[in-house]
Design a protein around this motif. Sequence first.
Motif, PDB file in Angstrom:
ATOM      1  N   TYR A 122       0.831  -1.207   0.000  1.00 12.72           N
ATOM      2  CA  TYR A 122       0.000   0.000   0.000  1.00 12.72           C
ATOM      3  C   TYR A 122       0.864   1.255   0.000  1.00 12.72           C
ATOM      4  O   TYR A 122       0.511   2.269  -0.593  1.00 12.72           O
ATOM      5  CB  TYR A 122      -0.977   0.010   1.183  1.00 12.72           C
ATOM      6  CG  TYR A 122      -0.356   0.215   2.532  1.00 12.72           C
ATOM      7  CD1 TYR A 122      -0.167   1.499   3.042  1.00 12.72           C
ATOM      8  CD2 TYR A 122       0.044  -0.872   3.304  1.00 12.72           C
ATOM      9  CE1 TYR A 122       0.414   1.689   4.275  1.00 12.72           C
ATOM     10  CE2 TYR A 122       0.622  -0.683   4.536  1.00 12.72           C
ATOM     11  CZ  TYR A 122       0.808   0.603   5.021  1.00 12.72           C
ATOM     12  OH  TYR A 122       1.388   0.792   6.245  1.00 12.72           O
ATOM     13  N   VAL A 168       2.131   1.770  -3.586  1.00  9.89           N
ATOM     14  CA  VAL A 168       1.050   2.275  -4.437  1.00  9.89           C
ATOM     15  C   VAL A 168       0.783   3.752  -4.139  1.00  9.89           C
ATOM     16  O   VAL A 168       0.587   4.551  -5.067  1.00  9.89           O
ATOM     17  CB  VAL A 168      -0.224   1.419  -4.251  1.00  9.89           C
ATOM     18  CG1 VAL A 168      -1.412   2.047  -4.939  1.00  9.89           C
ATOM     19  CG2 VAL A 168       0.005   0.013  -4.769  1.00  9.89           C
ATOM     20  N   LEU A 169       0.784   4.142  -2.873  1.00 10.21           N
ATOM     21  CA  LEU A 169       0.558   5.545  -2.522  1.00 10.21           C
ATOM     22  C   LEU A 169       1.665   6.452  -3.058  1.00 10.21           C
ATOM     23  O   LEU A 169       1.389   7.567  -3.531  1.00 10.21           O
ATOM     24  CB  LEU A 169       0.434   5.699  -1.010  1.00 10.21           C
ATOM     25  CG  LEU A 169      -0.880   5.217  -0.398  1.00 10.21           C
ATOM     26  CD1 LEU A 169      -0.840   5.339   1.121  1.00 10.21           C
ATOM     27  CD2 LEU A 169      -2.040   6.022  -0.957  1.00 10.21           C
ATOM     28  N   GLU A 213       3.498   5.908  -5.739  1.00 10.70           N
ATOM     29  CA  GLU A 213       3.337   6.016  -7.200  1.00 10.70           C
ATOM     30  C   GLU A 213       2.126   6.867  -7.559  1.00 10.70           C
ATOM     31  O   GLU A 213       2.154   7.609  -8.547  1.00 10.70           O
ATOM     32  CB  GLU A 213       3.228   4.626  -7.836  1.00 10.70           C
ATOM     33  CG  GLU A 213       4.432   3.730  -7.586  1.00 10.70           C
ATOM     34  CD  GLU A 213       5.782   4.367  -7.915  1.00 10.70           C
ATOM     35  OE1 GLU A 213       5.866   5.157  -8.867  1.00 10.70           O
ATOM     36  OE2 GLU A 213       6.749   4.073  -7.194  1.00 10.70           O
ATOM     37  N   LEU A 214       1.061   6.799  -6.753  1.00  9.88           N
ATOM     38  CA  LEU A 214      -0.088   7.672  -6.983  1.00  9.88           C
ATOM     39  C   LEU A 214       0.276   9.137  -6.776  1.00  9.88           C
ATOM     40  O   LEU A 214      -0.227  10.022  -7.478  1.00  9.88           O
ATOM     41  CB  LEU A 214      -1.254   7.279  -6.085  1.00  9.88           C
ATOM     42  CG  LEU A 214      -2.019   6.010  -6.491  1.00  9.88           C
ATOM     43  CD1 LEU A 214      -3.056   5.667  -5.438  1.00  9.88           C
ATOM     44  CD2 LEU A 214      -2.664   6.197  -7.854  1.00  9.88           C
ATOM     45  N   ALA A 215       1.161   9.404  -5.814  1.00  4.77           N
ATOM     46  CA  ALA A 215       1.632  10.777  -5.603  1.00  4.77           C
ATOM     47  C   ALA A 215       2.413  11.267  -6.827  1.00  4.77           C
ATOM     48  O   ALA A 215       2.260  12.414  -7.259  1.00  4.77           O
ATOM     49  CB  ALA A 215       2.498  10.851  -4.343  1.00  4.77           C
ATOM     50  N   TRP A 216       3.229  10.392  -7.400  1.00  2.55           N
ATOM     51  CA  TRP A 216       3.955  10.756  -8.618  1.00  2.55           C
ATOM     52  C   TRP A 216       3.001  10.999  -9.784  1.00  2.55           C
ATOM     53  O   TRP A 216       3.205  11.907 -10.587  1.00  2.55           O
ATOM     54  CB  TRP A 216       4.979   9.686  -8.985  1.00  2.55           C
ATOM     55  CG  TRP A 216       6.250   9.809  -8.193  1.00  2.55           C
ATOM     56  CD1 TRP A 216       6.636   9.037  -7.140  1.00  2.55           C
ATOM     57  CD2 TRP A 216       7.278  10.766  -8.389  1.00  2.55           C
ATOM     58  NE1 TRP A 216       7.854   9.458  -6.669  1.00  2.55           N
ATOM     59  CE2 TRP A 216       8.276  10.518  -7.427  1.00  2.55           C
ATOM     60  CE3 TRP A 216       7.475  11.810  -9.277  1.00  2.55           C
ATOM     61  CZ2 TRP A 216       9.432  11.286  -7.330  1.00  2.55           C
ATOM     62  CZ3 TRP A 216       8.636  12.571  -9.188  1.00  2.55           C
ATOM     63  CH2 TRP A 216       9.592  12.312  -8.218  1.00  2.55           C
ATOM     64  N   LEU A 217       1.939  10.198  -9.869  1.00  3.47           N
ATOM     65  CA  LEU A 217       0.937  10.424 -10.914  1.00  3.47           C
ATOM     66  C   LEU A 217       0.217  11.758 -10.705  1.00  3.47           C
ATOM     67  O   LEU A 217      -0.105  12.457 -11.671  1.00  3.47           O
ATOM     68  CB  LEU A 217      -0.063   9.273 -10.957  1.00  3.47           C
ATOM     69  CG  LEU A 217       0.450   7.966 -11.557  1.00  3.47           C
ATOM     70  CD1 LEU A 217      -0.577   6.857 -11.362  1.00  3.47           C
ATOM     71  CD2 LEU A 217       0.778   8.134 -13.018  1.00  3.47           C
ATOM     72  N   ALA A 218      -0.024  12.130  -9.450  1.00  2.00           N
ATOM     73  CA  ALA A 218      -0.644  13.423  -9.159  1.00  2.00           C
ATOM     74  C   ALA A 218       0.286  14.571  -9.555  1.00  2.00           C
ATOM     75  O   ALA A 218      -0.161  15.599 -10.086  1.00  2.00           O
ATOM     76  CB  ALA A 218      -1.010  13.507  -7.684  1.00  2.00           C
ATOM     77  N   SER A 273       6.812   0.544 -10.671  1.00  2.00           N
ATOM     78  CA  SER A 273       7.159   1.733 -11.455  1.00  2.00           C
ATOM     79  C   SER A 273       7.483   1.359 -12.897  1.00  2.00           C
ATOM     80  O   SER A 273       7.105   2.072 -13.832  1.00  2.00           O
ATOM     81  CB  SER A 273       8.350   2.451 -10.838  1.00  2.00           C
ATOM     82  OG  SER A 273       8.036   2.923  -9.555  1.00  2.00           O
ATOM     83  N   ILE A 318       4.343   0.877 -14.796  1.00  2.00           N
ATOM     84  CA  ILE A 318       3.737   2.156 -15.183  1.00  2.00           C
ATOM     85  C   ILE A 318       4.459   2.737 -16.394  1.00  2.00           C
ATOM     86  O   ILE A 318       3.821   3.262 -17.320  1.00  2.00           O
ATOM     87  CB  ILE A 318       3.740   3.141 -13.998  1.00  2.00           C
ATOM     88  CG1 ILE A 318       2.790   2.646 -12.904  1.00  2.00           C
ATOM     89  CG2 ILE A 318       3.352   4.551 -14.448  1.00  2.00           C
ATOM     90  CD1 ILE A 318       2.815   3.459 -11.642  1.00  2.00           C
ATOM     91  N   SER A 373       2.398   3.270 -19.842  1.00  2.00           N
ATOM     92  CA  SER A 373       2.288   4.632 -20.376  1.00  2.00           C
ATOM     93  C   SER A 373       3.035   4.771 -21.699  1.00  2.00           C
ATOM     94  O   SER A 373       2.584   5.482 -22.598  1.00  2.00           O
ATOM     95  CB  SER A 373       2.790   5.662 -19.359  1.00  2.00           C
ATOM     96  OG  SER A 373       4.163   5.489 -19.101  1.00  2.00           O
TER      97      SER A 373
END
Length: 184
Positions: A5, A8-9, A11-16, A82, A85, A89
Amino acid sequence: MKPIYRIVLIELAWLAIAGSITILIVYPFLGTIAGNYSLDINLQDTYFVIKNSTIVTLIFTFVVFLIFFIKELFKKFSRPFSNSIIMLSGLFLLAQIILAEQMIVTLSTRIITPAHVTAGWHTTIYPPSYALPKLHPFTIEKASVISNTIMAIALVQLSVTCMLLYVAYKWGIAQSKKKEISQA
């Protein structure tokens, strides 16, 4: 090892962050991020409309690919999430580039030649060829600009493909090193 978790958090921050950069890039040019707005291109006798969401998606995918590639370059592509992703992408970016290239080729036939010259196989060309309008002298300039644009897009395609191959190669090396360490 970090819990899943937390990975994932992160990587979600990097996506943001990638989304924020996309907004900073897109907003000054389009004036809006999404919605019912569109980019209208008026050709000689054709009105070509591109939805803003298409442009935003292309730029977001490009920014995500670059951010994650540079980030993982420093980590030697050792993190599978990563790398996944990056691969997803990159493949999505290649698909979007191919569609953009096809759109430019389609537009180039409408810009360089009149519509009745580029008619399909099963149509009658009217007026007859002796009555067709003469092409403008700047048609050659337009053709060179369009061919240079298509070459630049092909270069971007080649670059993204080489970067994806590099990621796959380095990811494989990192996995084999992990396997050697676990067997030792």
